[in-house]
Each structure stands twice: as C-alpha cells, then as structure tokens.
Scaffold this active site. Structure first.
Site, mmCIF file in Angstrom:
data_model
loop_
_atom_site.group_PDB
_atom_site.id
_atom_site.type_symbol
_atom_site.label_atom_id
_atom_site.label_comp_id
_atom_site.label_asym_id
_atom_site.label_seq_id
_atom_site.Cartn_x
_atom_site.Cartn_y
_atom_site.Cartn_z
ATOM 1 N N ASN A 29 0.114 63.220 26.429
ATOM 2 C CA ASN A 29 0.331 63.610 27.815
ATOM 3 C C ASN A 29 -0.979 63.616 28.589
ATOM 4 O OD1 ASN A 29 3.237 64.288 28.075
ATOM 5 N ND2 ASN A 29 2.784 65.755 26.444
ATOM 6 N N ASP A 92 -6.003 60.741 17.077
ATOM 7 C CA ASP A 92 -6.519 62.094 16.893
ATOM 8 C C ASP A 92 -8.027 61.939 16.915
ATOM 9 O OD1 ASP A 92 -5.843 64.855 16.616
ATOM 10 O OD2 ASP A 92 -6.740 64.780 14.630
ATOM 11 N N SER A 93 -8.675 62.719 17.744
ATOM 12 C CA SER A 93 -10.099 62.501 17.946
ATOM 13 C C SER A 93 -10.804 63.811 18.220
ATOM 14 C CB SER A 93 -10.329 61.524 19.114
ATOM 15 O OG SER A 93 -9.656 61.985 20.275
ATOM 16 N N PHE A 180 -13.744 63.414 29.663
ATOM 17 C CA PHE A 180 -13.059 64.684 29.430
ATOM 18 C C PHE A 180 -13.522 65.230 28.083
ATOM 19 C CE2 PHE A 180 -10.564 61.124 27.944
ATOM 20 C CZ PHE A 180 -10.136 61.498 26.682
ATOM 21 N N GLY A 181 -12.986 66.367 27.679
ATOM 22 C CA GLY A 181 -13.355 66.934 26.389
ATOM 23 C C GLY A 181 -14.831 67.270 26.323
ATOM 24 N N ASP A 183 -17.273 65.109 26.509
ATOM 25 C CA ASP A 183 -18.083 64.058 27.135
ATOM 26 C C ASP A 183 -19.299 64.595 27.908
ATOM 27 O OD1 ASP A 183 -16.816 61.745 26.234
ATOM 28 O OD2 ASP A 183 -15.316 61.811 27.819
ATOM 29 N N LYS A 209 -18.294 53.136 28.944
ATOM 30 C CA LYS A 209 -17.811 54.015 27.881
ATOM 31 C C LYS A 209 -16.736 53.334 27.041
ATOM 32 C CE LYS A 209 -15.378 58.306 26.948
ATOM 33 N NZ LYS A 209 -14.490 59.355 27.484
ATOM 34 N N ARG A 215 -13.217 55.910 20.873
ATOM 35 C CA ARG A 215 -11.837 55.522 21.189
ATOM 36 C C ARG A 215 -11.746 54.048 21.530
ATOM 37 N NH1 ARG A 215 -11.084 59.288 24.143
ATOM 38 N NH2 ARG A 215 -10.146 60.670 22.609
#
Length: 256
Positions: A29, A92-93, A180-181, A183, A209, A215
């Site tokens: 999502n 999954d990261s 995001f996350g 980063d 990136k 990813r």
C-alpha cells in the site's frame, strides 16, 4: 550477474503467448514503492502494467513471521497471488547496522513500535548510534524481491526470490526530502561527495536512486524472471553497483 535463486512451488510452467501486456500486482500500500517499481519497469521498456493493493479487492495482509527478508517477501507474494489470481511481486526491505548486530533488520519498519512512523524510526536509530562515530556505523540497505505466479497445485505455479544490498552507513542527522523510510539518514558508499559532503539517499534524484539502490537492484534482478514466466521481454537496465548477493540461506531482513 548471478541468476536468482528460485523456490519452485510445483511443476515448471508451460510457455503461453498471453496478452501483449501483462498485469502484475505489487503487494504493497506504499505509493512510493509503487512509483519506484513503475519507473524501473518503464526504463526497462517491458510491457508490464503495475497495480498496487489499492487497485484490488482488500484482503487480510499476512503476518510477516519469517526472520529473513526473503522469507517475508515470499509470504507476501504468495498470499497476494492466491488472493488476487494475478502474478504478484512483493518486497521486504530495511536497514542493517553492523554495530547493532544487524538490527533493525526485518523490524526496520516497526523499529520504534508497531504504530510508529518514519521519523520515529529514524530518531530511535540516531539515539542508538549516538556514541558511534561516522566510519564505524557501517551497514546496508537490503531488499528481497519475491515473484509468485498463480495456478497449478496449491494455487501457485511458481515463486522466485532475489536479494540485493546497498552498502553505506547512517549519518549524524537526516538530510533530503526524497524517498522514505531511512533514506534521510542513509549515506550510500557508491555516491560521490558534493563539496566534500556525503549525500544521503533522500538527497538523490529518484532516477539516480532507482539505478543504484537496493530496491532498484532487486527489481533489475527479478525482471528477467518475470519476463520469462509471463513470456514478455524488454531492455534490461544495467546495474551501476556490484552484483547483488544471492543465496539459498540469506542472513537478514527489514523495510526501508
């Protein structure tokens, strides 16, 4: 580059011609992840339409009970393929820090608690590393990308997984507005400094990136598998960093 390690769920698939364009569900999502995947697929010129969980009928998301990125990615891809009847891709990261014994790892997205946000995760990680100087914070972003195709016995025809890593270390403070996350904290090893200052992942353009990130590398690694199983082809983008590590017994797992 090594070939991805696959976990065949049943007999090998028969080759079919299929439609001119295929549709694939990315089991997330997260709109930013969906945007990143679409950009990489578009760059590869592959006739593949990517939709997200918001575009399919809602279903209970499975618990991520595995201790590796690969295991959790497979859980999500399998469930999505079975629930939607469409080919499904899931990742999954997360981030691993050597000084924290590989943590946050598979708990990266929930590092500050189940209801936490990115800022809370980053703040907690900074506090945990407050007495560790730059140069001794070495770690990596990790991404495991799993692809599942419905059909065959048990509802699944095949499932494959590919793992990629992006080495670097957390900065002393966040920087940048992109991504995001983690980063804003992550200083990639393979990005040249600007005016003597190392750049965070969140300071890179999306295009830059996507070419070099964990990813982006995982998507590049899994695209030939997707193309082969769905009988579609395109121009594969060339990675700009060392080939990702692939193995049957991976050691880690988180979300970034």
């Amino acid at each position: 580059m090594e070939q991805p390690v696959g976990a065949t769920m049943s007999a090998p698939a028969e080759q079919t011609t299929g439609p001119e364009r295929a549709t694939l569900v990315l089991a997330t999502n997260n709109a930013k992840k969906l945007r990143e995947l679409r950009a990489v697929v578009e760059a590869a010129d592959i006739p593949l339409d990517i939709i997200g969980l918001a575009d399919v009928e809602r279903y209970p998301e499975p618990a991520e009970t595995e201790r590796t990125f690969e295991g959790n990615a497979i859980i999500k891809a399998r469930e999505c393929a079975l629930r939607t009847g469409l080919p499904a891709l899931a990742d999954d990261s997360g981030i691993e820090i050597d000084a924290l014994n590989g943590c946050p790892g598979v708990r990266s997205a929930r590092w500050a608690g189940p209801e936490c946000d990115d800022d809370a995760n980053n703040e907690l990680l900074l506090r945990q590393l407050s007495d560790i100087p730059l140069g001794e914070r070495q770690g990596r972003f990790v991404c495991a990308m799993a692809f599942a195709v419905p059909g065959g016995q048990g509802g699944l025809r095949q499932c494959e997984v590919f793992r990629a890593e992006w080495p670097g270390e957390p900065a002393l403070e966040p920087a940048g507005e992109n991504g995001f996350g983690y980063d804003p904290l992550f200083l990639p090893d393979d990005v040249e400094p600007v005016d003597g200052r190392r750049l965070a992942s969140a300071e890179l353009s999306p295009e830059h990136k996507n070419r070099i990130s964990h990813r982006g590398q995982a998507v590049v690694g899994i695209l030939p598998v997707i193309g082969g199983l769905l009988n579609i082809t395109g121009q594969q983008p060339k990675p700009e960093i060392v080939a990702p590590t692939v193995g049957d017994d991976p050691a880690h797992s988180p979300e970034a």
